[in-house]
Structures are given as structure tokens and as C-alpha cells.
Design a protein around this motif. Structure first.
Motif, PDB file in Angstrom:
ATOM      1  N   TYR A 148       0.984  -1.178  -0.061  1.00 23.73           N
ATOM      2  CA  TYR A 148       0.062  -0.127   0.093  1.00 23.73           C
ATOM      3  C   TYR A 148       1.033   1.359   0.075  1.00 23.73           C
ATOM      4  CZ  TYR A 148      -3.543  -3.335   1.942  1.00 23.73           C
ATOM      5  OH  TYR A 148      -4.416  -4.446   1.952  1.00 23.73           O
ATOM      6  N   ALA A 149       0.289   2.348  -0.480  1.00 27.88           N
ATOM      7  CA  ALA A 149       1.011   3.630  -0.540  1.00 27.88           C
ATOM      8  C   ALA A 149       0.040   4.816  -0.653  1.00 27.88           C
ATOM      9  CB  ALA A 149       2.180   3.793  -1.888  1.00 27.88           C
ATOM     10  N   LEU A 150       0.356   5.736   0.303  1.00 22.99           N
ATOM     11  CA  LEU A 150      -0.458   6.819   0.394  1.00 22.99           C
ATOM     12  C   LEU A 150       0.389   8.049  -0.012  1.00 22.99           C
ATOM     13  CD1 LEU A 150      -3.074   8.792   0.932  1.00 22.99           C
ATOM     14  CD2 LEU A 150      -2.133   8.709   3.510  1.00 22.99           C
ATOM     15  N   LEU A 151      -0.032   8.858  -1.175  1.00 20.11           N
ATOM     16  CA  LEU A 151       0.578   9.873  -1.616  1.00 20.11           C
ATOM     17  C   LEU A 151      -0.026  11.263  -1.404  1.00 20.11           C
ATOM     18  CD1 LEU A 151       1.777   7.364  -3.544  1.00 20.11           C
ATOM     19  CD2 LEU A 151       2.578   9.050  -4.702  1.00 20.11           C
ATOM     20  N   LEU A 152       0.622  12.112  -0.654  1.00 19.26           N
ATOM     21  CA  LEU A 152       0.038  13.300  -0.553  1.00 19.26           C
ATOM     22  C   LEU A 152       0.949  14.376  -1.272  1.00 19.26           C
ATOM     23  CD1 LEU A 152      -0.685  13.228   3.532  1.00 19.26           C
ATOM     24  CD2 LEU A 152      -2.172  12.755   1.580  1.00 19.26           C
ATOM     25  N   SER A 153       0.320  15.093  -2.327  1.00 25.16           N
ATOM     26  CA  SER A 153       0.982  15.980  -3.235  1.00 25.16           C
ATOM     27  C   SER A 153       0.611  17.574  -3.242  1.00 25.16           C
ATOM     28  CB  SER A 153       0.478  15.479  -4.689  1.00 25.16           C
ATOM     29  OG  SER A 153       0.640  13.987  -4.940  1.00 25.16           O
ATOM     30  N   TYR A 154       1.636  18.117  -3.415  1.00 19.95           N
ATOM     31  CA  TYR A 154       1.433  19.823  -3.392  1.00 19.95           C
ATOM     32  C   TYR A 154       2.075  20.275  -4.804  1.00 19.95           C
ATOM     33  CZ  TYR A 154       2.260  24.650  -2.308  1.00 19.95           C
ATOM     34  OH  TYR A 154       2.003  26.220  -2.456  1.00 19.95           O
ATOM     35  N   ALA A 155       1.694  21.058  -5.517  1.00 18.17           N
ATOM     36  CA  ALA A 155       2.198  21.814  -6.847  1.00 18.17           C
ATOM     37  C   ALA A 155       2.005  23.203  -6.523  1.00 18.17           C
ATOM     38  CB  ALA A 155       1.582  21.222  -8.021  1.00 18.17           C
ATOM     39  N   ARG A 156       2.880  23.844  -7.429  1.00 14.71           N
ATOM     40  CA  ARG A 156       2.799  25.476  -7.512  1.00 14.71           C
ATOM     41  C   ARG A 156       3.554  25.862  -8.630  1.00 14.71           C
ATOM     42  NH1 ARG A 156       2.119  29.527  -4.117  1.00 14.71           N
ATOM     43  NH2 ARG A 156       2.903  31.439  -4.735  1.00 14.71           N
ATOM     44  N   LYS A 157       2.780  26.972  -9.358  1.00 15.72           N
ATOM     45  CA  LYS A 157       3.342  27.540 -10.749  1.00 15.72           C
ATOM     46  C   LYS A 157       4.527  28.186 -10.036  1.00 15.72           C
ATOM     47  CE  LYS A 157      -0.821  27.668 -13.147  1.00 15.72           C
ATOM     48  NZ  LYS A 157      -1.867  28.396 -13.896  1.00 15.72           N
ATOM     49  N   ILE A 158       5.725  28.363 -10.938  1.00 17.16           N
ATOM     50  CA  ILE A 158       6.602  28.989 -10.543  1.00 17.16           C
ATOM     51  C   ILE A 158       6.837  30.752 -11.176  1.00 17.16           C
ATOM     52  CG2 ILE A 158       9.297  29.301 -10.755  1.00 17.16           C
ATOM     53  CD1 ILE A 158       8.300  27.106  -8.815  1.00 17.16           C
ATOM     54  N   GLY A 159       6.823  31.487 -10.407  1.00 19.65           N
ATOM     55  CA  GLY A 159       6.970  33.005 -10.552  1.00 19.65           C
ATOM     56  C   GLY A 159       6.140  33.554 -11.775  1.00 19.65           C
ATOM     57  N   ASN A 160       6.996  34.290 -12.588  1.00 16.85           N
ATOM     58  CA  ASN A 160       6.177  34.488 -13.790  1.00 16.85           C
ATOM     59  C   ASN A 160       6.694  33.934 -15.047  1.00 16.85           C
ATOM     60  OD1 ASN A 160       5.269  36.969 -12.574  1.00 16.85           O
ATOM     61  ND2 ASN A 160       7.319  38.113 -12.522  1.00 16.85           N
ATOM     62  N   VAL A 161       7.433  32.709 -14.838  1.00 18.32           N
ATOM     63  CA  VAL A 161       7.663  31.829 -15.800  1.00 18.32           C
ATOM     64  C   VAL A 161       6.317  31.042 -16.523  1.00 18.32           C
ATOM     65  CG1 VAL A 161       9.103  30.209 -16.749  1.00 18.32           C
ATOM     66  CG2 VAL A 161       9.785  31.759 -15.338  1.00 18.32           C
ATOM     67  N   GLU A 162       5.811  31.332 -17.265  1.00 15.97           N
ATOM     68  CA  GLU A 162       4.596  30.717 -17.951  1.00 15.97           C
ATOM     69  C   GLU A 162       4.766  29.449 -18.148  1.00 15.97           C
ATOM     70  OE1 GLU A 162       1.009  31.363 -21.307  1.00 15.97           O
ATOM     71  OE2 GLU A 162       2.735  32.691 -21.202  1.00 15.97           O
ATOM     72  N   GLY A 163       4.071  28.379 -17.856  1.00 18.82           N
ATOM     73  CA  GLY A 163       4.291  26.989 -18.141  1.00 18.82           C
ATOM     74  C   GLY A 163       5.140  26.388 -17.120  1.00 18.82           C
ATOM     75  N   LEU A 164       5.770  27.011 -16.305  1.00 19.32           N
ATOM     76  CA  LEU A 164       6.830  26.385 -15.464  1.00 19.32           C
ATOM     77  C   LEU A 164       6.032  26.010 -14.071  1.00 19.32           C
ATOM     78  CD1 LEU A 164       9.593  25.148 -14.779  1.00 19.32           C
ATOM     79  CD2 LEU A 164      10.227  27.289 -14.163  1.00 19.32           C
ATOM     80  N   SER A 165       6.127  24.700 -13.453  1.00 17.46           N
ATOM     81  CA  SER A 165       5.600  24.414 -12.252  1.00 17.46           C
ATOM     82  C   SER A 165       6.397  23.153 -11.639  1.00 17.46           C
ATOM     83  CB  SER A 165       4.304  23.799 -12.288  1.00 17.46           C
ATOM     84  OG  SER A 165       4.201  22.532 -13.131  1.00 17.46           O
ATOM     85  N   ILE A 166       6.054  23.582 -10.224  1.00 19.22           N
ATOM     86  CA  ILE A 166       7.127  22.151  -9.578  1.00 19.22           C
ATOM     87  C   ILE A 166       6.099  21.634  -8.370  1.00 19.22           C
ATOM     88  CG2 ILE A 166       9.257  23.403  -9.660  1.00 19.22           C
ATOM     89  CD1 ILE A 166       8.650  24.387  -6.679  1.00 19.22           C
ATOM     90  N   GLY A 167       6.470  20.285  -8.052  1.00 21.15           N
ATOM     91  CA  GLY A 167       5.413  19.623  -7.124  1.00 21.15           C
ATOM     92  C   GLY A 167       6.223  18.852  -6.381  1.00 21.15           C
ATOM     93  N   VAL A 168       5.742  18.490  -4.984  1.00 18.69           N
ATOM     94  CA  VAL A 168       6.552  17.220  -4.414  1.00 18.69           C
ATOM     95  C   VAL A 168       5.430  16.359  -3.615  1.00 18.69           C
ATOM     96  CG1 VAL A 168       5.870  18.745  -2.361  1.00 18.69           C
ATOM     97  CG2 VAL A 168       7.734  17.289  -2.315  1.00 18.69           C
ATOM     98  N   ASN A 169       5.934  15.252  -3.429  1.00 22.64           N
ATOM     99  CA  ASN A 169       5.099  14.267  -2.769  1.00 22.64           C
ATOM    100  C   ASN A 169       5.563  13.743  -1.334  1.00 22.64           C
ATOM    101  OD1 ASN A 169       3.033  13.810  -4.974  1.00 22.64           O
ATOM    102  ND2 ASN A 169       4.463  12.269  -5.725  1.00 22.64           N
TER     103      ASN A 169
END
Length: 367
Positions: A148-169
């Protein structure tokens, strides 16, 4: 006449209960931890599995929490949910998944994913032969082996760079082997996506800080193992080393209302030499690719190849390169998505049969 799956479960149970501790002892001799938590690399979602598991650059629904959390900020609806069920080897191995995602604002999003893969109703034959050497079938019991695995995720767009995003589990892992053993683990994944025009780029670092599973062995459950002359395994830690997945994809507008999407992912493992297309003691690279043809954003046809490796041919005995092909179809009705996929393992040359994996997933996005 016994059904194939019933016979397979009994054979699997016999081999498992007699060989569990022997395999554990053998693995302890290898200082390089390979294939730990491999159940998290099987994949989720009918669309992804129909395309050869190429999603690092493409994932943009609730499954992004699994494939690349950075894609959660690209949800098309305020809320998105996906359910999946797949079966392998005549339904003996079952893989289930549920995912949910939602934005917090115009720049951030969160998600949660649950994965289970397991084999149920395995025969425990440790007590099959009594102390007098007689077989007593009434002593056979049954248990399950499940991860079994439970993944809790968070993502965010980066600054003024259109189309760029980061995320973490942040992921919590629980692995269970009936009454014999269980393990708890924790790990962290990090990802990035960049979309520019028709191009999609993605990078996921799984187990970036390494993941530790702490195994606890129930020695009492192995008390009859002395009858087969194998030692009882010891409690200990299992380490999962980082895996990096680099993905690239591009969409195309075809004549009429047809569209096309082509993508490739490159899995880079750091746990020693693997049976992959590019293999070394430092790192191994396993490429896989997929395509998707769509009509009017309504019907989709998919295909992909993955798991490129060498196997010994059953007749000639020589090594041959094989791939695992996959096919899939999808239908999107308003906010409802139904995806089907069929994947076939390259085991026929090893004498294997019934190696098809059937995947069904249902997704729904709502406002």
C-alpha cells in the motif's frame, strides 16, 4: 476441474511459504538494494498504461500525483478524481488506485493518491506436514501479500515563467505479508513540468532522499520453517535509492478534427546494473514511448512500448531483445473519462501464458 487461477494460487502459496525466508537470506548477500518498492513503478491510469507509461511530461489530472505532482496545477476542472482497477496473470495480481486533486488558488494545487497491489488467498503450507511426516490438508490456511502507498501531493506554478511548475509528494508505505511480516516506510518525490507551445517537458525524482522500509518479522509464524531447513529472516531496513524520470512530449494538430500526441520517458535508476537497454553499474536507463490519436477530443486510440530487456529464448537459449507492447482506447463524455488498456508481458518465450494485463480506469472532473 480446478480453475487455472485456483491452481496458480496453490502453487504460488506453496512456493512462497517454502521459499520466502530463503529468498530473503539470498537478497541479504547483495549490498546493492535493487527493486525495492517496485510496486510503485507499475503505473496507474488507463491512459498512461495504454501509452507505455509515458506521463512525466503529460500528466495533468488527478493521476499527476503519482506520475509527476508538478502537473496538478494544470487541472482542467476545479476537482478531478480517478479510479483504476487492473489485473495480471488471470486476475491473481490485482492493482487498484484512487486519486483526487483540486486547486487551492490560481497558482497552487493539492492531491491525494492511494495505491494497492496484492495477491490474495495464498495457501500457507508450512503446517501441511505434521511432526509424524503425514500430510494434513486441513492445516492449509490462506493469507494475502499486499503493498500500500498513500501519496500526498502539492504543486505550485513558478513565478512569472509561464508553463513552469514544481511539485512534491510525501508518501507513506505499508507492506504486509500475512502474519509473517510487515513494513512501514516514508519517502519524498519531487517533480517539475514545463509547457511551451506544443512541447511538454517533465522531470520526476522519486525517492529523492532515499526511502526506508522498516521490516518487522513475526518469528513465531516461521516456527514450522525448520521442517524445510531454512533459517528465519531477521527484522531490518530496506532502502529504495532515487529514480529519475525524464519525459518529453509534443502534440500535433492533424487535418480535420484529429489530433496526435507523441511522448517518451527515460527511467534512470541508481540501484546498480539492471536488465535495461542502457545498463551500467553506475546507472541504468529504461526508455519507453507512446502515442495518442484523438478525434474531436472525444475518442482516443493509444499505443506504447516499454520494458525493453534481454531474455533467454526458450528454444535457442540465446538472448533476445523483447519489448512490452500496450494498447488503449479512451472516451471523454463531457467531464467523464473512461480509459481501457491492454498490456502484454514479454514472457511467452519463457514458457509463460496468460500474461495479459487488463486496465480499466474511470476519471471525472467537476466544477
Amino acid at each position: 476441474m480446478l480453475h487455472f487461477s485456483t491452481i496458480a494460487r496453490l502453487l504460488l502459496g506453496t512456493s512462497f511459504t517454502l521459499g520466502l525466508v530463503a529468498s530473503a537470506a539470498g537478497q541479504s548477500k547483495d549490498v546493492t538494494p535493487k527493486y525495492s518498492n517496485e510496486f510503485l513503478n507499475i503505473g496507474v491510469g488507463g491512459r498512461a498504461l495504454g501509452m507505455g507509461k509515458v506521463q512525466a511530461s503529460l500528466a495533468a489530472d488527478a493521476t499527476a500525483g503519482y506520475w509527476n505532482p508538478a502537473g496538478l496545477v494544470n487541472l482542467k476542472n476545479k476537482y478531478d478524481a480517478v479510479l483504476m482497477h487492473s489485473e495480471l496473470f488471470s486476475g491473481i495480481v490485482k492493482n487498484d488506485y484512487a486519486g483526487f486533486a483540486m486547486p487551492l488558488d490560481d497558482k497552487t494545487a493539492i492531491g491525494a493518491s492511494i495505491v494497492r497491489i496484492g495477491v490474495d488467498d495464498i495457501a500457507n503450507t508450512l503446517e501441511l506436514v505434521n511432526s509424524y511426516g503425514y500430510i494434513d490438508y486441513n492445516k492449509i490456511t490462506y493469507f494475502s501479500v499486499a503493498d500500500y502507498a498513500l501519496l500526498l501531493s502539492y504543486a505550485r506554478k513558478i513565478g512569472n515563467v509561464e508553463g513552469l511548475s514544481i511539485g512534491v509528494n510525501g508518501k507513506i508505505i505499508y507492506r504486509n505479508v500475512g502474519d509473517f511480516a510487515n513494513a512501514y516506510g516514508f519517502g519524498i518525490d519531487a517533480g517539475v513540468q514545463y509547457n511551451k507551445g506544443n512541447w511538454r517537458l517533465g522531470l520526476l525524482a522519486r525517492d529523492i532522499t532515499t526511502t526506508f522500509n522498516a521490516w518487522q518479522i513475526n518469528t513465531e509464524a516461521f516456527k514450522s520453517s525448520a521442517n524445510v531447513g531454512v533459517p528465519t529472516p531477521k527484522s531490518g531496513n530496506e532502502i529504495t535509492l532515487p529514480r529519475f524520470i525524464l519525459g518529453v512530449g509534443r502534440s500535433f494538430q492533424l487535418p480535420g478534427q484529429f489530433t496526435a500526441l507523441a511522448a517518451a520517458d527515460f527511467d534512470i535508476t541508481t540501484d546498480g546494473k539492471r536488465n535495461t537497454l542502457v545498463s551500467s553499474s553506475f546507472a541504468s536507463i529504461d526508455p519507453h514511448a507512446g502515442v495518442e490519436l484523438g478525434y474531436n477530443n472525444l475518442v482516443f486510440l493509444r499505443g506504447g512500448v516499454s520494458n525493453i530487456q534481454q531474455i533467454d529464448a526458450s528454444i535457442s537459449g540465446q538472448k533476445e531483445w523483447t519489448v512490452q507492447p500496450s494498447l488503449g482506447v479512451g472516451v471523454m463524455l463531457s467531464d467523464l473519462r473512461l480509459d481501457l488498456a491492454l498490456s502484454r508481458l514479454a514472457v511467452e518465450k519463457l514458457g509463460g501464458t496468460n500474461a495479459n494485463s487488463i486496465i480499466v480506469s474511470l476519471g471525472y472532473g467537476f466544477k
